[in-house]
Write an enzyme that holds these catalytic residues in place. Structure first.
Site, mmCIF file in Angstrom:
data_model
loop_
_atom_site.group_PDB
_atom_site.id
_atom_site.type_symbol
_atom_site.label_atom_id
_atom_site.label_comp_id
_atom_site.label_asym_id
_atom_site.label_seq_id
_atom_site.Cartn_x
_atom_site.Cartn_y
_atom_site.Cartn_z
ATOM 1 N N GLY A 158 -4.348 2.832 -1.582
ATOM 2 C CA GLY A 158 -4.911 1.601 -1.038
ATOM 3 C C GLY A 158 -3.996 0.478 -1.458
ATOM 4 N N SER A 206 -0.089 7.672 -3.137
ATOM 5 C CA SER A 206 0.286 6.308 -2.744
ATOM 6 C C SER A 206 0.102 5.366 -3.942
ATOM 7 C CB SER A 206 -0.522 5.921 -1.497
ATOM 8 O OG SER A 206 0.011 4.767 -0.895
ATOM 9 N N ALA A 207 -0.774 4.373 -3.887
ATOM 10 C CA ALA A 207 -0.968 3.479 -5.028
ATOM 11 C C ALA A 207 -1.289 4.261 -6.308
ATOM 12 C CB ALA A 207 -2.085 2.482 -4.731
ATOM 13 N N GLU A 262 6.909 10.646 3.204
ATOM 14 C CA GLU A 262 5.561 11.113 3.546
ATOM 15 C C GLU A 262 5.549 12.620 3.736
ATOM 16 O OE1 GLU A 262 4.033 8.662 6.735
ATOM 17 O OE2 GLU A 262 3.611 7.057 5.294
ATOM 18 N N HIS A 275 5.605 6.681 0.459
ATOM 19 C CA HIS A 275 5.793 6.377 1.898
ATOM 20 C C HIS A 275 7.249 5.992 2.161
ATOM 21 C CE1 HIS A 275 1.366 5.896 2.625
ATOM 22 N NE2 HIS A 275 1.350 5.290 1.470
#
Lengths: 233, 233
Positions: free
Chosen positions: B88, B120-121, B192, B157
């Protein structure tokens, strides 16, 4: 207040500061020397950045001093005819500005009517905070608080594009996150090739593309160069 | 140390956590309950985020508790079988983790062998700092310092794409700025569909695309899943 807040220095396929040079000329009027803030430069030198800006401003007959050569940078801001803040990395820029006391000095002078020109990161630092920069947080500033010359946040280089097959957030999704976390603040998505000019209480959009406005509780909407933007002021 | 650091939750056109679910199963092994950290969610609720993760982890027979329901979040980390940190917004995530004392609690448990999964985060906050996130700084954390479970920075990403006609920086340019400002640190551009697994001192790249490595003074280079990555550890 007199501000020229430019989305991007360079349109694809054009020279550095080529598209906004006419607007810069008109905005500066009789100003013959500007103080340049080069601290957004990271992968090239402040000297080189100054030279690049000088090359374009020479067309206007304007001398570009750079604050990195000044023994007392805040005093140089207090003595400047106009301040020009270049793009690059917003975090590097605001950190150096904070370390040298330039945020407050620029704020005072701009509220006193000194002309301020910024592009990209230089437009971000004119906002209340740096929160709507697109840049990577490569260094940690003392705070996200910026000069607050306008009450809204600018997202420079605003783009509707999204690479195919990539799952990262779109620009709009990022700004929707910002307004969810900051429901009182407008965000102006300033597309490339466009700029905002502030003269006193009057705000104008210059360019041939609309600007996208975001605020919590409202659908994002487009405003055009001839529209009334007083709701942002 | 046992870490599974995933680039992205969702490949384009696939379901949430669909591609990494097999690796998550193998990594968790006998674990039957995980503690989820949902604080990267900004435009949707922590409850919804927990439900979404639970739906996928139910396939593995794993219960997902979420730390936002705990009266003492740091104690919940200290008691957890494994911690799972969702993606997020990295700034929202690290700020909440700092406010609740989770950064230190997770660091202690991870160094003690507790399995850690992030995407991700959630992979950004496993690094020394959040400095190579792609996210917009929508809120200001107490500091950029993160859990430091690995010594290098991950750029999740990671993409080679760049929209036509747009003058903003490419991902590579952003990371080149980071290494110019932080010359001692490696950055791993994790594309990714890929993830990094740490088992003790051993680091492996999983996925069908190479990872791009950046360090000051060296040309960026690609590493492949079968290569020795011990230089990063």
């Amino acid at each position: 207040m007199r501000l020229l807040l430019i989305s991007n220095s360079t349109n694809a396929g054009e020279g550095f500061l080529e598209y906004p040079v006419g607007q810069i000329r008109e905005f500066l009027g009789p100003v013959r020397e500007v103080l340049f803030i080069p601290y957004a430069a990271v992968t090239f030198s402040y000297d080189d950045y100054q030279s690049k800006v000088q090359a374009r401003f020479s067309e206007l007959g304007v001398e570009v001093r750079s604050v990195h050569r000044e023994s007392n940078p805040a005093r140089a801001v207090r003595a400047a005819e106009a301040v020009v803040v270049g793009g690059g990395n917003t975090f590097a820029l605001i950190r150096a500005m904070q370390q040298q006391g330039l945020v407050q000095a620029i704020r005072e002078r701009a509220f006193d009517g000194m002309p301020y020109i910024g592009w990209s990161a230089g437009s971000n630092v004119a906002c209340p905070t740096i929160c709507t920069t697109n840049d990577m947080p490569i260094v940690e500033p003392a705070s996200f608080i910026a000069a607050g010359l306008v009450k809204f946040q600018i997202n420079p280089h605003y783009t509707d594009a999204h690479p195919d097959g990539h799952a990262g957030e779109t620009r709009e999704q990022r700004i929707l996150e910002y307004i969810a976390a900051n429901p009182e603040t407008y965000v102006a998505g300033l597309r490339e090739g466009c700029m905002l000019r502030v003269e006193g209480d009057r705000l104008s959009l210059i360019g041939n593309r609309p600007m996208r406005i975001f605020r919590c509780g409202t659908q994002p909407f487009e405003v055009h160069p001839d529209e009334d933007l007083s709701f942002l002021m």
